[in-house]
Design a protein around this motif. Sequence first.
Motif, PDB file in Angstrom:
ATOM      1  N   THR A   1       0.865  -1.186   0.000  1.00  0.00           N
ATOM      2  CA  THR A   1       0.000   0.000   0.000  1.00  0.00           C
ATOM      3  C   THR A   1       0.893   1.225   0.000  1.00  0.00           C
ATOM      4  N   LYS A   2       0.694   2.123  -0.951  1.00  0.00           N
ATOM      5  CA  LYS A   2       1.577   3.282  -1.080  1.00  0.00           C
ATOM      6  C   LYS A   2       1.150   4.452  -0.188  1.00  0.00           C
ATOM      7  N   GLU A   3      -0.087   4.473   0.302  1.00  0.00           N
ATOM      8  CA  GLU A   3      -0.497   5.571   1.163  1.00  0.00           C
ATOM      9  C   GLU A   3       0.011   5.289   2.578  1.00  0.00           C
ATOM     10  N   VAL A   4       1.169   5.854   2.898  1.00  0.00           N
ATOM     11  CA  VAL A   4       1.833   5.614   4.177  1.00  0.00           C
ATOM     12  C   VAL A   4       1.512   6.774   5.111  1.00  0.00           C
ATOM     13  N   THR A   5       1.008   6.452   6.296  1.00  0.00           N
ATOM     14  CA  THR A   5       0.527   7.475   7.225  1.00  0.00           C
ATOM     15  C   THR A   5       1.459   7.715   8.399  1.00  0.00           C
ATOM     16  N   ALA A   6       2.436   6.823   8.637  1.00  0.00           N
ATOM     17  CA  ALA A   6       3.345   6.996   9.772  1.00  0.00           C
ATOM     18  C   ALA A   6       4.660   6.288   9.488  1.00  0.00           C
ATOM     19  N   VAL A   7       5.753   6.879   9.963  1.00  0.00           N
ATOM     20  CA  VAL A   7       7.077   6.248   9.907  1.00  0.00           C
ATOM     21  C   VAL A   7       7.726   6.400  11.275  1.00  0.00           C
ATOM     22  N   PHE A   8       8.603   5.435  11.618  1.00  0.00           N
ATOM     23  CA  PHE A   8       9.226   5.430  12.938  1.00  0.00           C
ATOM     24  C   PHE A   8      10.541   4.680  12.853  1.00  0.00           C
ATOM     25  N   ALA A   9      11.583   5.226  13.465  1.00  0.00           N
ATOM     26  CA  ALA A   9      12.898   4.596  13.457  1.00  0.00           C
ATOM     27  C   ALA A   9      13.217   4.035  14.834  1.00  0.00           C
ATOM     28  N   MET A  10      13.756   2.809  14.852  1.00  0.00           N
ATOM     29  CA  MET A  10      14.193   2.177  16.090  1.00  0.00           C
ATOM     30  C   MET A  10      15.440   1.363  15.780  1.00  0.00           C
ATOM     31  N   GLY A  11      16.601   1.900  16.153  1.00  0.00           N
ATOM     32  CA  GLY A  11      17.845   1.233  15.807  1.00  0.00           C
ATOM     33  C   GLY A  11      18.039   1.200  14.310  1.00  0.00           C
ATOM     34  N   SER A  12      18.359   0.031  13.782  1.00  0.00           N
ATOM     35  CA  SER A  12      18.560  -0.101  12.340  1.00  0.00           C
ATOM     36  C   SER A  12      17.259  -0.299  11.584  1.00  0.00           C
ATOM     37  N   LYS A  13      16.131  -0.435  12.305  1.00  0.00           N
ATOM     38  CA  LYS A  13      14.852  -0.696  11.652  1.00  0.00           C
ATOM     39  C   LYS A  13      14.073   0.595  11.405  1.00  0.00           C
ATOM     40  N   LEU A  14      13.437   0.639  10.244  1.00  0.00           N
ATOM     41  CA  LEU A  14      12.532   1.724   9.895  1.00  0.00           C
ATOM     42  C   LEU A  14      11.149   1.119   9.702  1.00  0.00           C
ATOM     43  N   PHE A  15      10.187   1.572  10.489  1.00  0.00           N
ATOM     44  CA  PHE A  15       8.824   1.053  10.416  1.00  0.00           C
ATOM     45  C   PHE A  15       7.947   1.998   9.608  1.00  0.00           C
ATOM     46  N   ALA A  16       7.023   1.415   8.864  1.00  0.00           N
ATOM     47  CA  ALA A  16       6.043   2.180   8.094  1.00  0.00           C
ATOM     48  C   ALA A  16       4.656   1.651   8.405  1.00  0.00           C
ATOM     49  N   GLY A  17       3.716   2.563   8.673  1.00  0.00           N
ATOM     50  CA  GLY A  17       2.311   2.208   8.884  1.00  0.00           C
ATOM     51  C   GLY A  17       1.474   2.790   7.771  1.00  0.00           C
ATOM     52  N   THR A  18       0.483   2.044   7.306  1.00  0.00           N
ATOM     53  CA  THR A  18      -0.281   2.452   6.130  1.00  0.00           C
ATOM     54  C   THR A  18      -1.726   2.779   6.492  1.00  0.00           C
TER      55      THR A  18
END
Length: 440
Positions: free
Chosen positions: A271-288
């Motif tokens: 899903t390209k409509e991404v509503t949130a991003v968050f960084a934790m260490g080496s990981k990058l999280f994306a919420g749609t």
Amino acid sequence: MEFSEDVAKTTIGRVAGFHDSGDKLWALSGGPDGVMGVGFAYSTDAGKSWRPRPQINDNIRAQIAAPGYLLRATPNGVMRSADEWETAEAFNQGLTTATGRPPASVNALVSNSAKLFAGTEEQGVYAAPAAATRQSSVWTRAANRGLAQGSVRALAFKDSMLLAGTKDSGVFASENNGGDWQAMNAGMSAQPVTDVLAGPNDLWAATKGAGVFCSNDNGKSWKAVNHGLESLQVNDLTLHEYKLVAATDAGVFVSPDAGQNWTALNNGLPTKEVTAVFAMGSKLFAGTVDGRILFYNTAPEPAPSPTPKPSVTPLPRETPTPTPTPRPTPTPEPTPAVWPFYHVLGRVVDQRGQGLANVTVTASAAADNPVGSAQTDRGGYYNLRLTTGGTYRIAPPAAGPRRNYTTYYANPGFVVVPELRQDQTANFAYSLTTPWTPPQ
């Protein structure tokens, strides 16, 4: 490298944001402007797996930690919990313009060592002592002098300066905890701001329709930095390994130079409509927008090393090797078939929306034959483990607990899950209404 799809089916509704509380990573469902949230999810293994906690019409816009509590911003004020949301209570005293009126709708929360700040819809900024969360719950409305727009959508600190991103009047800054505000919009004009991010040297503002703006003089002047962005609808910003990351309606974009140039990071995003991003260490999280949670890892865990074979010491030549007596080859026992399972989970609440504990939720096959049951925990949550492919009728007791000589009924009376092939959600609420049952 691409976003992992291993945790892409959490399905908590529109992801409004993330929060790392230390032992858990939280994903929140909700948003402003009439968005309907459906609860939250949490992970205890740094985002490898998630457990959703669905809650009907539960719009959670932000979460922060305070001494002894977690706090959440909701359309009905601020909620707080001392036990990681097994139980919760309102934290709203003073969070209103007049006695007897409902609490302010809260969009954003931020804190420093001494105070908590809440950005509200149409009522500006409120403040409370950080230590007040332990005992009395008292908010006071900041003077908000100079804050031309009362709808505050984002809050952030740059050193001791409090920054507020507003619904349609740009960015404002306060040096005295919200008492006095100054518009900081040179080069940006009155844009609808969705997020404000403070870096070591720069400030960034995400906007609804004008992309990203950057300031390198503490907000006195701004410059649009959108080269390479495929959408100017920017929903969230974060910093990941010294790179600026933007969540947009066209996916995730990364900038190595403070926003001057952007590159899409969309491999693996369903899903390209991404509503949130968050960084934790080496990981990058994306919420749609449809509730998916994915992560991109710049330092994947190494594959396990193969176990070395033990060395064999040869026998001395003069020792004859005995000929082994042949043994009959045993007939292997047939391997039992392994059936995959999925979960049906949800929450049972009373007429006030509070979770009901020790309620038995039953799963029956199409022929009304019970095949499994689970009891709700103290928060009202249950989890049924069922064989894949089956069609199940999920139902709590039709009649709930009697209160004041009044019987409350489950609504809906049951939920039918056809051909279970992925985790599903079924929520129930007891009310005075005669049980409503879905059409067969």
